[in-house]
Design a protein around this motif. Structure first.
Motif, PDB file in Angstrom:
ATOM      1  N   UNK A   1       0.846  -1.214   0.000  1.00  0.00           N
ATOM      2  CA  UNK A   1       0.000   0.000   0.000  1.00  0.00           C
ATOM      3  C   UNK A   1       0.874   1.255   0.000  1.00  0.00           C
ATOM      4  N   UNK A   2       1.902   1.191   0.877  1.00  0.00           N
ATOM      5  CA  UNK A   2       2.807   2.342   0.983  1.00  0.00           C
ATOM      6  C   UNK A   2       3.517   2.591  -0.345  1.00  0.00           C
ATOM      7  N   UNK A   3       3.971   1.484  -0.945  1.00  0.00           N
ATOM      8  CA  UNK A   3       4.692   1.585  -2.220  1.00  0.00           C
ATOM      9  C   UNK A   3       3.792   2.197  -3.290  1.00  0.00           C
ATOM     10  N   UNK A   4       2.540   1.701  -3.348  1.00  0.00           N
ATOM     11  CA  UNK A   4       1.597   2.205  -4.354  1.00  0.00           C
ATOM     12  C   UNK A   4       1.300   3.683  -4.139  1.00  0.00           C
ATOM     13  N   UNK A   5       1.086   4.061  -2.850  1.00  0.00           N
ATOM     14  CA  UNK A   5       0.794   5.474  -2.575  1.00  0.00           C
ATOM     15  C   UNK A   5       1.984   6.338  -2.982  1.00  0.00           C
ATOM     16  N   UNK A   6       3.196   5.838  -2.654  1.00  0.00           N
ATOM     17  CA  UNK A   6       4.414   6.575  -3.016  1.00  0.00           C
ATOM     18  C   UNK A   6       4.493   6.771  -4.512  1.00  0.00           C
ATOM     19  N   UNK A   7       4.247   5.653  -5.252  1.00  0.00           N
ATOM     20  CA  UNK A   7       4.316   5.725  -6.724  1.00  0.00           C
ATOM     21  C   UNK A   7       3.283   6.702  -7.270  1.00  0.00           C
ATOM     22  N   UNK A   8       2.052   6.643  -6.689  1.00  0.00           N
ATOM     23  CA  UNK A   8       0.981   7.533  -7.162  1.00  0.00           C
ATOM     24  C   UNK A   8       1.396   8.989  -6.959  1.00  0.00           C
ATOM     25  N   UNK A   9       1.981   9.291  -5.778  1.00  0.00           N
ATOM     26  CA  UNK A   9       2.415  10.672  -5.516  1.00  0.00           C
ATOM     27  C   UNK A   9       3.523  11.095  -6.468  1.00  0.00           C
ATOM     28  N   UNK A  10       4.436  10.127  -6.720  1.00  0.00           N
ATOM     29  CA  UNK A  10       5.565  10.437  -7.602  1.00  0.00           C
ATOM     30  C   UNK A  10       5.055  10.822  -8.998  1.00  0.00           C
ATOM     31  N   UNK A  11       4.113  10.001  -9.544  1.00  0.00           N
ATOM     32  CA  UNK A  11       3.612  10.289 -10.890  1.00  0.00           C
ATOM     33  C   UNK A  11       2.781  11.570 -10.923  1.00  0.00           C
TER      34      UNK A  11
END
Ligand code: ADP
Length: 262
Positions: free
Chosen positions: A10-20
């Motif tokens: 979940x953390x990884x996905x949220x991080x990726x979403x913020x990055x994009x």
């Protein structure tokens, strides 16, 4: 354990979403900045020639009365040059409009690249006679034909050689070579201008992008549309364009597939 893995994902996905999201916002901000700069540049680019022609016509009216042929010729020359500049700007905007609407339909034919290059070189030599620019053209010994649209390919050569002259300033030395094989036609246009930093070398092909952090070319006017158009046209011909520059001077290389009879 399952809980740990799912939290991590979940953390990884949220991080990726913020990055994009951050990247999209950043590129949109850069695009808006470039667009605003473009409007400013264009206003200047369109208004300056109009103001100069206006002043030149006033002067022509005055010198007509005093019958001074030298001055008259000078002001007529100025008007012609400025009209040409205005015309080029209008063409650039119209070409871009056509590109955006998917409206550029190439009308390919057997196109002699060397003949196209020669005609642009001759026009440029004539135009830059007074500035002392040197334009060397080294043709290929082999014939160089592509399946290409004569109008758009001529525009491509014109844009790059025009930039080379514009950014190299007084005492510009431009060297154009054409090398052809059975598969490939390679055109190279090299100048002795200020060069293009590595970080800008891909971005100059983006729409509206102009290098603004180089004091050597700070006063050179433009729209940031030319190279965007050039790359689109080269790509539509299934070719590639790249720039090479380290320190002084820039070299633009265009590769186009050679014309094959079958
Ligand atoms: P412009 O109308 O600004 O010349 P272009 O799309 O043709 O637009 O070029 C984009 C930018 O690339 C220019 O603003 C300039 O900063 C840089 N550039 C293009 N050609 C050269 C060159 N031969 N030498 C140095 N810089 C160049």
């Amino acid at each position: 354990r399952y809980y740990l893995i799912s939290s991590f994902l979940m953390l990884l996905l949220t991080g990726l979403a913020f990055y994009f999201l951050f990247r999209v916002m950043r590129s949109q901000r850069l695009y808006t900045q470039a667009r605003l700069a473009f409007t400013g540049n264009m206003t200047h680019e369109l208004k300056t020639p109009v103001a100069i022609i206006d002043a030149a016509l006033d002067a022509i009216t005055r010198y007509q009365l005093t019958h001074d042929p030298v001055k008259l010729e000078n002001y007529i020359d100025i008007s012609k040059t400025e009209l040409q500049r205005l015309n080029q700007m209008i063409d650039k905007v119209l070409n871009l409009e056509q590109l955006d609407n998917g409206g550029i339909r190439l009308q390919p034919e057997l196109y002699d690249v060397q003949q196209g290059l020669e005609s642009v070189v001759n026009a440029m030599r004539l135009r830059n006679e007074k500035q002392g620019a040197i334009i060397n053209y080294l043709p290929s010994a082999e014939p160089c034909f592509v399946d290409g649209d004569p109008v758009h390919l001529t525009n491509v050569f014109y844009n790059i050689i025009d930039n080379a002259l514009k950014y190299s300033g007084d005492n510009a030395i431009i060297t154009i070579t054409c090398n052809c094989s059975h598969q490939d036609v390679r055109i190279s246009i090299a100048d002795n201008g200020p060069g293009i930093q590595k970080i800008h070398q891909e971005r100059i092909f983006e729409r509206f992008f102009r290098v603004t952090d180089n004091p050597d070319i700070h006063n050179v006017k433009g729209s940031g549309l030319g190279l965007y158009y050039v790359r689109q046209i080269v790509n539509l011909h299934k070719g590639t364009i790249s720039v090479h520059s380290s320190g002084q001077g820039s070299t633009f290389i265009i590769d186009l597939p050679a014309y094959n009879e079958v």
